[in-house]
Design a protein around this motif. Structure first.
Motif, mmCIF file in Angstrom:
data_model
loop_
_atom_site.group_PDB
_atom_site.id
_atom_site.type_symbol
_atom_site.label_atom_id
_atom_site.label_comp_id
_atom_site.label_asym_id
_atom_site.label_seq_id
_atom_site.Cartn_x
_atom_site.Cartn_y
_atom_site.Cartn_z
ATOM 1 N N SER A 5 -48.418 10.517 7.575
ATOM 2 C CA SER A 5 -48.497 9.141 7.061
ATOM 3 C C SER A 5 -47.710 8.171 7.932
ATOM 4 O O SER A 5 -48.061 6.995 8.047
ATOM 5 N N GLN A 6 -46.647 8.640 8.574
ATOM 6 C CA GLN A 6 -45.864 7.749 9.429
ATOM 7 C C GLN A 6 -46.633 7.323 10.676
ATOM 8 O O GLN A 6 -46.428 6.220 11.183
ATOM 9 N N VAL A 7 -47.514 8.179 11.162
ATOM 10 C CA VAL A 7 -48.233 7.833 12.390
ATOM 11 C C VAL A 7 -49.653 7.340 12.136
ATOM 12 O O VAL A 7 -50.328 6.889 13.057
ATOM 13 N N ASP A 8 -50.105 7.416 10.869
ATOM 14 C CA ASP A 8 -51.509 7.063 10.649
ATOM 15 C C ASP A 8 -51.731 6.219 9.403
ATOM 16 O O ASP A 8 -51.889 5.012 9.468
ATOM 17 N N SER A 9 -51.726 6.847 8.237
ATOM 18 C CA SER A 9 -52.269 6.182 7.046
ATOM 19 C C SER A 9 -51.440 5.005 6.554
ATOM 20 O O SER A 9 -51.972 4.115 5.885
ATOM 21 N N SER A 10 -50.146 4.961 6.873
ATOM 22 C CA SER A 10 -49.309 3.862 6.369
ATOM 23 C C SER A 10 -49.536 2.567 7.150
ATOM 24 O O SER A 10 -49.090 1.505 6.727
ATOM 25 N N ASN A 13 -38.062 6.056 7.205
ATOM 26 C CA ASN A 13 -36.793 6.766 7.271
ATOM 27 C C ASN A 13 -37.070 8.094 7.979
ATOM 28 O O ASN A 13 -37.601 9.028 7.379
ATOM 29 N N LEU A 14 -36.743 8.151 9.270
ATOM 30 C CA LEU A 14 -37.101 9.322 10.063
ATOM 31 C C LEU A 14 -36.417 10.596 9.580
ATOM 32 O O LEU A 14 -36.921 11.699 9.802
ATOM 33 N N SER A 15 -35.293 10.473 8.906
ATOM 34 C CA SER A 15 -34.563 11.667 8.471
ATOM 35 C C SER A 15 -35.330 12.470 7.426
ATOM 36 O O SER A 15 -35.068 13.660 7.246
ATOM 37 N N VAL A 16 -36.300 11.842 6.731
ATOM 38 C CA VAL A 16 -37.051 12.587 5.706
ATOM 39 C C VAL A 16 -37.884 13.693 6.331
ATOM 40 O O VAL A 16 -38.278 14.646 5.631
ATOM 41 N N LEU A 17 -38.154 13.590 7.623
ATOM 42 C CA LEU A 17 -38.964 14.620 8.268
ATOM 43 C C LEU A 17 -38.279 15.979 8.242
ATOM 44 O O LEU A 17 -38.930 17.017 8.352
ATOM 45 N N LYS A 18 -36.961 15.977 8.083
ATOM 46 C CA LYS A 18 -36.220 17.244 8.042
ATOM 47 C C LYS A 18 -36.540 18.052 6.793
ATOM 48 O O LYS A 18 -36.265 19.260 6.745
ATOM 49 N N THR A 19 -37.102 17.410 5.779
ATOM 50 C CA THR A 19 -37.442 18.133 4.550
ATOM 51 C C THR A 19 -38.886 18.626 4.563
ATOM 52 O O THR A 19 -39.320 19.299 3.630
ATOM 53 N N LEU A 20 -39.640 18.307 5.613
ATOM 54 C CA LEU A 20 -41.029 18.750 5.688
ATOM 55 C C LEU A 20 -41.101 20.235 6.035
ATOM 56 O O LEU A 20 -40.304 20.748 6.821
ATOM 57 N N SER A 21 -42.089 20.911 5.481
ATOM 58 C CA SER A 21 -42.373 22.276 5.922
ATOM 59 C C SER A 21 -42.943 22.223 7.334
ATOM 60 O O SER A 21 -43.462 21.194 7.777
ATOM 61 N N ASN A 22 -42.858 23.336 8.047
ATOM 62 C CA ASN A 22 -43.408 23.379 9.407
ATOM 63 C C ASN A 22 -44.906 23.099 9.383
ATOM 64 O O ASN A 22 -45.443 22.425 10.269
ATOM 65 N N ARG A 23 -45.577 23.576 8.348
ATOM 66 C CA ARG A 23 -47.023 23.356 8.256
ATOM 67 C C ARG A 23 -47.338 21.868 8.116
ATOM 68 O O ARG A 23 -48.253 21.350 8.751
ATOM 69 N N GLN A 24 -46.573 21.166 7.277
ATOM 70 C CA GLN A 24 -46.798 19.737 7.091
ATOM 71 C C GLN A 24 -46.496 18.964 8.369
ATOM 72 O O GLN A 24 -47.207 18.013 8.718
ATOM 73 N N PHE A 25 -45.444 19.369 9.061
ATOM 74 C CA PHE A 25 -45.109 18.695 10.325
ATOM 75 C C PHE A 25 -46.230 18.902 11.337
ATOM 76 O O PHE A 25 -46.678 17.950 11.988
ATOM 77 N N CYS A 26 -46.699 20.128 11.472
ATOM 78 C CA CYS A 26 -47.773 20.417 12.419
ATOM 79 C C CYS A 26 -49.042 19.661 12.054
ATOM 80 O O CYS A 26 -49.788 19.223 12.937
ATOM 81 N N SER A 27 -49.272 19.487 10.773
ATOM 82 C CA SER A 27 -50.442 18.730 10.325
ATOM 83 C C SER A 27 -50.416 17.313 10.880
ATOM 84 O O SER A 27 -51.453 16.771 11.290
ATOM 85 N N GLY A 28 -49.234 16.721 10.920
ATOM 86 C CA GLY A 28 -49.114 15.366 11.437
ATOM 87 C C GLY A 28 -49.440 15.257 12.909
ATOM 88 O O GLY A 28 -49.827 14.183 13.399
ATOM 89 N N MET A 29 -49.331 16.360 13.623
ATOM 90 C CA MET A 29 -49.601 16.324 15.059
ATOM 91 C C MET A 29 -51.074 16.094 15.362
ATOM 92 O O MET A 29 -51.430 15.719 16.476
ATOM 93 N N GLY A 30 -51.943 16.324 14.380
ATOM 94 C CA GLY A 30 -53.364 16.074 14.600
ATOM 95 C C GLY A 30 -53.629 14.630 14.968
ATOM 96 O O GLY A 30 -54.308 14.323 15.967
ATOM 97 N N GLU A 31 -53.081 13.694 14.195
ATOM 98 C CA GLU A 31 -53.290 12.272 14.468
ATOM 99 C C GLU A 31 -52.559 11.842 15.737
ATOM 100 O O GLU A 31 -53.024 10.963 16.470
ATOM 101 N N ILE A 32 -51.421 12.458 16.018
ATOM 102 C CA ILE A 32 -50.629 12.095 17.198
ATOM 103 C C ILE A 32 -51.362 12.467 18.481
ATOM 104 O O ILE A 32 -51.509 11.647 19.395
ATOM 105 N N ILE A 33 -51.841 13.699 18.548
ATOM 106 C CA ILE A 33 -52.612 14.121 19.722
ATOM 107 C C ILE A 33 -53.855 13.256 19.860
ATOM 108 O O ILE A 33 -54.246 12.865 20.967
ATOM 109 N N LYS A 34 -54.487 12.931 18.727
ATOM 110 C CA LYS A 34 -55.663 12.058 18.738
ATOM 111 C C LYS A 34 -55.359 10.731 19.415
ATOM 112 O O LYS A 34 -56.149 10.249 20.240
ATOM 113 N N HIS A 35 -54.219 10.134 19.102
ATOM 114 C CA HIS A 35 -53.878 8.830 19.688
ATOM 115 C C HIS A 35 -53.805 8.902 21.212
ATOM 116 O O HIS A 35 -54.271 8.004 21.919
ATOM 117 N N GLY A 36 -53.210 9.968 21.729
ATOM 118 C CA GLY A 36 -53.157 10.129 23.172
ATOM 119 C C GLY A 36 -54.539 10.309 23.774
ATOM 120 O O GLY A 36 -54.863 9.720 24.802
#
Length: 367
Positions: A135-140, A168-191
């Motif tokens: 949501s930080q890199v896409d839907s928000s 608040n970037l510190s909230v990312l520390k509470t994400l599971s690894n799976r949720q964090f990796c999920s966010g990389m889909g939109e990030i790689i897409k942007h590049g």
């Protein structure tokens, strides 16, 4: 990091703010002129258990009244029934057109809250506080809001810009690894669609990203936000260029539905980006080496495999319900080169079937 300002018709309409706590939120609410407003914080059950009390406590002196609305976590809650319950809560709390919603959570919360804000009393203000990488890199960012309808993804929605995006970037520390990796889909897409140098930077910094090094992750989020901000400013209501942000989403959404939402949205976007890249290669746009580079860039983020018995024809059939179809033709986004995407109206069912088959074979050989 410096903040970003999103413009509409060359006028500033909201800021994207980067912090490492929620401490600055009350002052920003006051700066927006909400001191005499009521605020409802909308969240889902898991995020609410982590942050809702802290948010309510921090903003209680920045407005006249606070309340909250919490619904069960997960994509299954992203529907009109939950929106109806939120409307009821707002009516019972006597919210009027001057009052404000805060979306505290990931993409489901942001999309649903934004849609409720767009439609309650014909539109009230809302603030995005995205708590997932996705949501930080896409839907928000960008003002696209909506809910699912009878398992059709984002079929009901509206364009409604937030008044603030507070990260608040510190909230990312509470994400599971799976949720964090999920966010990389939109990030790689942007590049892939807009910035080849950024795509290269992502590959070069994958170790720091995986280790959740906040300065590196913060820079990554900022650069992704720049890509989306620029596209949104050029095409706020998706009449042209903004469609490029749907790279990976046509087949990604179809897979999401086929898997009954067992795969996360970002995971499906990663798969969809891989498939769109394969089609781009088969159309002679990108080289085999570039395709290999793209697929290799996704490996650290644990792209899920489709079941061995997955019915590719069924997956492809779901693309016919894509809300971006025009005159029965799918507006498919492909790569001309890495860093440059375009709209292709001639991707056939056979193209999609062959891409699915090839990706499944590559999974078996390389993953």
């Amino acid at each position: 990091m410096k903040n970003l300002t999103v413009h509409l018709d060359d006028k500033p309409i909201y800021d994207i703010v980067y912090e490492e706590s929620f401490d600055a939120l009350p002052s920003m609410i006051k700066e927006l002129g909400y001191s005499n407003r009521k605020i409802c914080v909308v969240s889902e059950s898991h995020v609410a258990s982590l942050y809702l009390d802290a948010i309510l406590h921090s903003i209680k002196d920045a407005c006249t009244y606070t309340t909250s609305f919490v619904f069960p976590e997960g994509e299954a809650s992203k529907n009109l029934n939950v929106v109806r319950d939120l409307y009821t809560h707002l009516i019972e709390e006597k919210f009027d057109r001057n009052d404000v919603l805060i979306a505290l959570g990931g993409g489901v919360v942001g999309d649903l809250t934004g849609y409720a804000a767009a439609t309650y009393l014909r539109g009230i203000d809302f603030i995005q506080i995205p708590t997932s990488l996705l949501s930080q890199v896409d839907s928000s960012i960008g003002g696209k809001t909506g809910v699912d309808f009878d398992s059709y993804k984002n079929m009901v929605g509206a364009f409604h810009m937030p008044k603030l995006v507070y990260m608040n970037l510190s909230v990312l520390k509470t994400l599971s690894n799976r949720q964090f990796c999920s966010g990389m889909g939109e990030i790689i897409k942007h590049g892939l669609i807009k910035n080849a140098n950024y795509f290269t930077w992502l590959k070069e910094n994958e170790a720091q990203i995986a280790a959740l090094d906040l300065p590196t992750v913060g820079e990554m989020i900022y650069e992704s936000n720049v890509v989306k901000k620029n596209v949104v400013e050029n095409d706020p209501t998706e009449k042209g260029e903004r469609a490029l942000l749907n790279f990976g989403h046509t087949l990604g959404h179809a897979i999401e539905k086929y898997m009954n939402f067992e795969f996360l949205h970002g995971e499906c976007v990663l798969i969809g980006c891989a498939l769109a890249s394969i089609i781009s290669y088969k159309k002679g746009n990108i080289t085999q080496a570039e395709l290999r580079d793209i697929l290799h860039s996704m490996k650290p983020y644990h792209v899920p495999k489709l079941p061995a018995d997955a019915n590719f024809a069924t997956i492809v059939s779901y693309t016919k319900n894509d809300k971006k179809a025009i005159g029965g033709k799918i507006k498919f986004i492909l790569l001309e080169t890495i860093g440059h995407a375009y709209i292709d109206m001639d991707v056939s069912e056979e193209d999609m079937l062959l891409a699915l088959k090839e990706l499944q074979e590559r999974y078996q050989d390389e993953y």
